[in-house]
Design a protein around this motif. Structure first.
Motif, PDB file in Angstrom:
ATOM      1  N   HIS A 344       0.848  -1.199   0.000  1.00 65.33           N
ATOM      2  CA  HIS A 344       0.000   0.000   0.000  1.00 65.33           C
ATOM      3  C   HIS A 344       0.879   1.244   0.000  1.00 65.33           C
ATOM      4  CE1 HIS A 344      -2.940   2.703   2.460  1.00 65.33           C
ATOM      5  NE2 HIS A 344      -2.945   3.006   1.187  1.00 65.33           N
ATOM      6  N   VAL A 345       0.733   2.049  -1.026  1.00 63.10           N
ATOM      7  CA  VAL A 345       1.371   3.362  -1.056  1.00 63.10           C
ATOM      8  C   VAL A 345       0.259   4.365  -0.784  1.00 63.10           C
ATOM      9  CG1 VAL A 345       2.651   5.020  -2.456  1.00 63.10           C
ATOM     10  CG2 VAL A 345       3.040   2.569  -2.757  1.00 63.10           C
ATOM     11  N   PRO A 346       0.189   4.905   0.429  1.00 62.67           N
ATOM     12  CA  PRO A 346      -0.984   5.699   0.795  1.00 62.67           C
ATOM     13  C   PRO A 346      -1.008   7.068   0.123  1.00 62.67           C
ATOM     14  CG  PRO A 346       0.525   5.583   2.620  1.00 62.67           C
ATOM     15  CD  PRO A 346       1.141   4.789   1.529  1.00 62.67           C
ATOM     16  N   ARG A 351       1.619  11.874   6.214  1.00 62.46           N
ATOM     17  CA  ARG A 351       0.686  11.568   7.283  1.00 62.46           C
ATOM     18  C   ARG A 351       0.683  10.082   7.587  1.00 62.46           C
ATOM     19  NH1 ARG A 351      -4.123  14.022   9.622  1.00 62.46           N
ATOM     20  NH2 ARG A 351      -5.739  12.450   9.635  1.00 62.46           N
ATOM     21  N   GLN A 352       0.709   9.268   6.521  1.00 62.87           N
ATOM     22  CA  GLN A 352       0.522   7.845   6.747  1.00 62.87           C
ATOM     23  C   GLN A 352       1.770   7.000   6.521  1.00 62.87           C
ATOM     24  OE1 GLN A 352      -3.188   8.011   4.157  1.00 62.87           O
ATOM     25  NE2 GLN A 352      -3.437   6.113   5.282  1.00 62.87           N
ATOM     26  N   ALA A 353       2.507   7.286   5.449  1.00 60.94           N
ATOM     27  CA  ALA A 353       3.508   6.314   5.014  1.00 60.94           C
ATOM     28  C   ALA A 353       4.867   6.512   5.648  1.00 60.94           C
ATOM     29  CB  ALA A 353       3.656   6.373   3.498  1.00 60.94           C
ATOM     30  N   VAL A 418       9.099   5.425  -0.338  1.00 58.26           N
ATOM     31  CA  VAL A 418       7.896   4.650  -0.021  1.00 58.26           C
ATOM     32  C   VAL A 418       7.618   3.632  -1.126  1.00 58.26           C
ATOM     33  CG1 VAL A 418       5.408   4.767   0.357  1.00 58.26           C
ATOM     34  CG2 VAL A 418       6.887   6.525   1.316  1.00 58.26           C
TER      35      VAL A 418
END
Lengths: 535, 380
Positions: A344-346, A351-353, A418
């Motif tokens: 998953h590459v957000p 914020r997420q990765a 990422v």
């Protein structure tokens, strides 16, 4: 020759050691639309903030209509006839249009008189420029395109003759963009000067008279729009030749990897964010998810990657881990879903990765930190660093310093890290959101090539993007989302922007509903009886 | 805009900046001492001598205070890594004292020090952990803010202890608030009991336990997967969810360990120094752990250095009150407060300009090198 509406002379601005603007000269003629293009971090926003009084230039002069001005705050900018529409709107959502327009200009303690005057002035402006909005509508309930119109009205109400628009189309559907451009045309014909900041070259070509190109804090060129091309602009922005088109062979979809059935999700406040989502995903294809930002795509990605659990629905997976069926009651968390061969590459990398405070090496194992390859009992730094070096080499992450803090890498290099982390694992299914948001044109080319390569190696790729160009050039098949539901599915080779734009604003089940705007306004009719729209 | 900022060198961050902050605190403190009509040079000489002399046990006492600070500092530092502001170290240590008292009251006549010590350490860690884990649970599962709950738990600990001491533990009855002394064969010997030549002090083997804990915390935070999870949750909860790290679980575990660390401070006081349980034995050490962690940049090694400094300030301050009568305990608090102020609360005041100056200096150097390279390469 008339004096330029705006003339900037040798503007310099430094933030600590960083030159945000260096010796910037700019001339904007009155009654024109003037585009400013540049990559993220090129200094466009800083320059406009100086013009609007948010920042003060270290050195340099600002001339408005030939007059030398010292603009120290936005009040002075407004007095000089400059208005700004920010990328993120500065509106009070529970207020009406009229109240928002008056805000800060009420004039006296009792509002009754002021309101009457403002209403009249607003109607004058609206009819003069073709900017019709119901003054008594609650702003929070208006679609994004109309909210933007309120921002423009606000600026004009304050007497703006020079309007700065910062990335105005990033939240709009193609249709709304068209409407915005009509408004800009009408403003131009009435003598208003427009400064348009964007990174979309197509918009520059479509609407501007002149364009100025920025790179790394400097102004590299000025062009007349009629005498330039997107290719030349891209080259000027990046500093080298750039391939704007994506080269790819037709997809050869293989076996089914993922099937989503009747996925439904309501958030904490009970708002139904995903409505009966159904689709499938095969190996060797890129499935694009198109839609205006905030119509359920983020929730969908979070759900498929295990960051959220649905209220209803089933996900059937056929990956290296075998056949598995996840239902609402037995959803898995992100680590378990990753173990099933899904990467998953957000959408929002910072914020997420990534953890900004971590080194590149620490981020290179995020989500995979439990794997024995990074050490048995304890995490072994050498192993982590070695793995990071491999990633940095393969995806050309610069600088190649695994120990450097992640915040010190540029956006494009963070994204490459990422991508390297997720894609080097050769996942069976790759979920990827806004892969090129905030990424330099040069890096975009690289990222797109790698996504195609992953597809050709047999990965099933789900691409979520708000950039229609990206969806159209990368996807093999496209589903369109609006208001949490899938409103259509098309083959990429058989569709175009106009059709996608229509789907992005229509309602699932092909029932044309009046007043159901693209934001899925507060009172969007609940689609209880909707059957699946997907063929 | 994403300005590219390199970090300034390590010796600037953890050497020069704290040194300047201390110097600043010293200057202001001197002014305060001047205002009350004393000689600052003499006052600081007394403090330094008081904290470092070997013949009267000044340095030993410094180390004894240091031990307390290490435990409470580590507790705050670890929780910080998970993004939690544990200001309940005071209560956690206090309740841990109750745990030690129970163990001692039950077994001190039957068990030797070799069996008692591990049991006491376990009891203190367990009681501290329980007092930390409840706020942790409430934060993780119920969203009750950890700052609020840990403060409340400090008060609950106070009340609980007063009750336990007066009603159940004090052998004298009435309103007596001390327990009996533990059997001296079952408690840690003091340094001067082990080393016949050493002067009297309250220093005891708990210091070794504190240093071991420092190493363990370092190992936990930077070498284990749990530590990785703790830091991820602390710096970016969204990234933790993305990675599949269970944030609630991590928060609860962190608060348990943090509470256990704070709790072990009671070993130094109740089992090592006092040899009995007394009212308010924590006397603010739990709160000072916040300043220690701040100054130590949440790193175990930094916590040791900061603890040494605060230990010396405590010991030196005590000496100062004896030597100069016009300097009362409140005056000493002012000096300690100024140190906390400049090293912790006003960290940016010195750090910003100093680190900025270094960045600019480096940048200028890099530019010069770049220009030289360009001249050599002929402009690429």
């Amino acid at each position: 020759m008339t004096a330029p509406a705006i003339e900037l002379k040798a503007i310099n601005k430094r933030f600590g050691p960083v030159w945000a603007n260096r010796d910037i000269d700019l001339k904007v003629m009155p009654g024109t639309v003037h585009g400013i293009v540049g990559e993220n971090g090129a200094g466009k926003s800083t320059l406009m903030s100086i013009l609007y009084g948010f920042y003060t230039a270290d050195t340099g002069e600002i001339l408005v209509n030939g007059q030398n001005l010292d603009i120290r705050n936005s009040q002075q900018a407004i007095q000089a006839g400059i208005g700004m529409v920010h990328q993120h709107f500065m509106l009070v959502e529970p207020f009406t249009v009229l109240e928002n327009v008056m805000l800060g200009m009420e004039g006296q303690a009792v509002l009754a008189n002021a309101r009457g005057k403002a209403r009249k002035a607003l109607q004058d402006i609206a009819s003069r420029y073709g900017l019709e909005v119901d003054p008594d509508a609650i702003v929070g309930e208006l679609p994004v395109g109309l909210q933007q119109r309120v921002e423009i009205l606000k600026a004009l109400y304050r007497g703006a003759k020079i309007l700065i628009l910062d990335e105005p189309t990033s939240v709009l559907t193609p249709q709304e963009t068209g409407q915005l451009f009509e408004i800009l045309e009408s403003l131009r014909s009435q003598g208003v000067t427009v400064l348009l900041i964007t990174h979309k070259l197509k918009e520059i070509m479509a609407i501007t008279n002149h364009v100025s190109i920025m790179r790394a804090g400097t102004m590299v060129a000025h062009r007349e729009t009629a005498h330039t091309s997107p290719e030349e602009l891209a080259e000027l922005m990046v500093g080298r030749k750039v391939l704007l088109r994506v080269d790819k062979q037709p997809a050869q979809p293989g076996e089914q990897r993922m099937e989503i059935k009747n996925l439904d999700y309501s958030d904490d406040r009970g708002v139904r964010r995903l409505k009966d989502i159904n689709f499938n995903l095969r190996s060797g294809e890129i499935l694009g998810v198109a839609g205006v930002s905030g119509n359920g795509q983020s929730e969908l990605l979070k759900m498929l990657s295990g960051a959220l659990a649905p209220n209803q629905g089933v996900m059937v997976l056929d990956t290296r881990a075998g056949h598995s069926e996840l239902s609402a009651g037995s959803w898995r968390d992100a680590a378990e879903i990753r173990d099933l061969g899904i990467a998953h590459v957000p959408e929002n990398r910072l914020r997420q990765a990534l953890v900004k405070a971590f080194s590149a090496a620490e981020n290179a194992i995020l989500g995979y930190h439990d794997k024995p390859e990074y050490g048995e009992t304890f995490l072994e730094p050498e192993k982590v660093v070695n793995a990071t070096e491999v990633m940095m080499e393969a995806y050309d992450v610069r600088p190649r310093l695994p120990g450097l803090k992640t915040a010190n890498f540029s956006g494009g290099n963070q994204q490459k890290l990422v991508l390297a982390r997720e894609m080097l694992k050769e996942p069976d299914i790759l979920l990827i959101g806004q892969p090129t948001r905030g990424v330099d044109i040069g890096a975009i080319e690289f990222i797109h090539r790698n996504m195609i390569a992953a597809r050709d190696k047999g990965a099933a790729v789900l691409l979520v993007s708000v950039e229609l160009d990206e969806i159209l050039s990368l996807s093999d098949r496209i589903i369109v989302m609006n208001d949490g539901a899938i409103t259509g599915e098309v083959m990429a080779s058989e569709t175009n922007e106009a059709e996608l734009g229509l789907l992005m604003t229509s309602t699932a089940g092909e029932v044309p509903t009046a007043g159901n705007g693209p934001t899925g306004g507060a009172k969007a009719p609940q689609s209880e009886q909707q059957e699946e729209a997907v063929a | 805009m994403s300005p590219i900022l390199a970090e300034s060198p390590r010796w600037v961050r953890i050497g020069l900046v704290p040194a300047l902050q201390l110097a600043l605190a010293l200057v202001i403190s001197s002014l305060v001492v001047l205002i009350i009509g004393e000689d600052p040079v003499q006052a600081f000489a007394i403090m330094i001598r008081g904290a470092t002399n070997l013949e009267f046990g000044g340095f030993h006492s410094t180390l004894y205070y240091t031990t307390n600070f290490i435990f409470t500092g580590l507790a705050v530092a670890l929780a910080f890594h998970a993004g939690l502001f544990n200001i309940g170290g005071e209560g956690q240590a206090y309740v841990a004292g109750l745990g030690i008292a129970i163990v001692c009251l039950l077994f001190d006549s039957t068990l030797s020090v070799w069996l008692m010590a591990p049991l006491v350490i376990l009891a203190s860690a367990a009681f501290g952990a329980i007092w930390g884990v409840i706020p942790g649970y409430l934060q993780a599962k119920r969203g009750s803010h950890i700052v609020v709950t840990t403060i409340m738990f400090n008060f609950i600990a106070m009340a609980l202890m007063s009750y336990a001491l007066v009603v159940h533990i004090s052998p004298l009855g009435g309103n007596s608030t001390d327990s009996r002394y533990w059997n001296s064969d079952a408690v840690f010997p003091k340094w001067n009991e082990m080393m016949p030549d050493a002067p009297f002090s309250l220093l005891n083997p708990t210091l070794i336990l504190a240093l071991v804990c420092c190493w363990l915390v370092w190992l936990l935070v930077w070498r284990t997967r749990l530590g990785y999870a703790i830091r991820t949750v602390g710096s970016n909860p969204h990234a933790a969810t993305y990675a599949g790290i269970n944030a609630s679980r991590t928060i609860i575990i962190t608060m348990a360990i943090s509470g256990a660390l704070a709790g072990m401070m009671a070993v130094n006081e109740v089992y090592g120094a006092q040899g009995r349980l007394i009212l308010n034995f924590t006397s603010g050490f739990g709160f000072m752990g916040i300043a220690v962690a701040l100054m130590g940049r949440n790193h175990p090694f930094g916590v040791v250095l900061a603890s040494l400094l605060f230990g010396a300030l405590y010991q030196g301050g005590t000496e100062l009150q004896f030597e100069i009568s016009s300097i009362n305990p409140q005056m000493v608090l002012v000096i300690q407060g100024l140190v906390v102020f400049f090293t912790g609360a006003l960290d940016r005041l010195v750090r910003g300009p100093v680190e900025g100056a270094f960045l600019r200096y480096q940048l200028a150097k890099a530019k010069k090198a770049e220009a030289a390279d360009a001249a050599v390469a002929g402009g690429n």
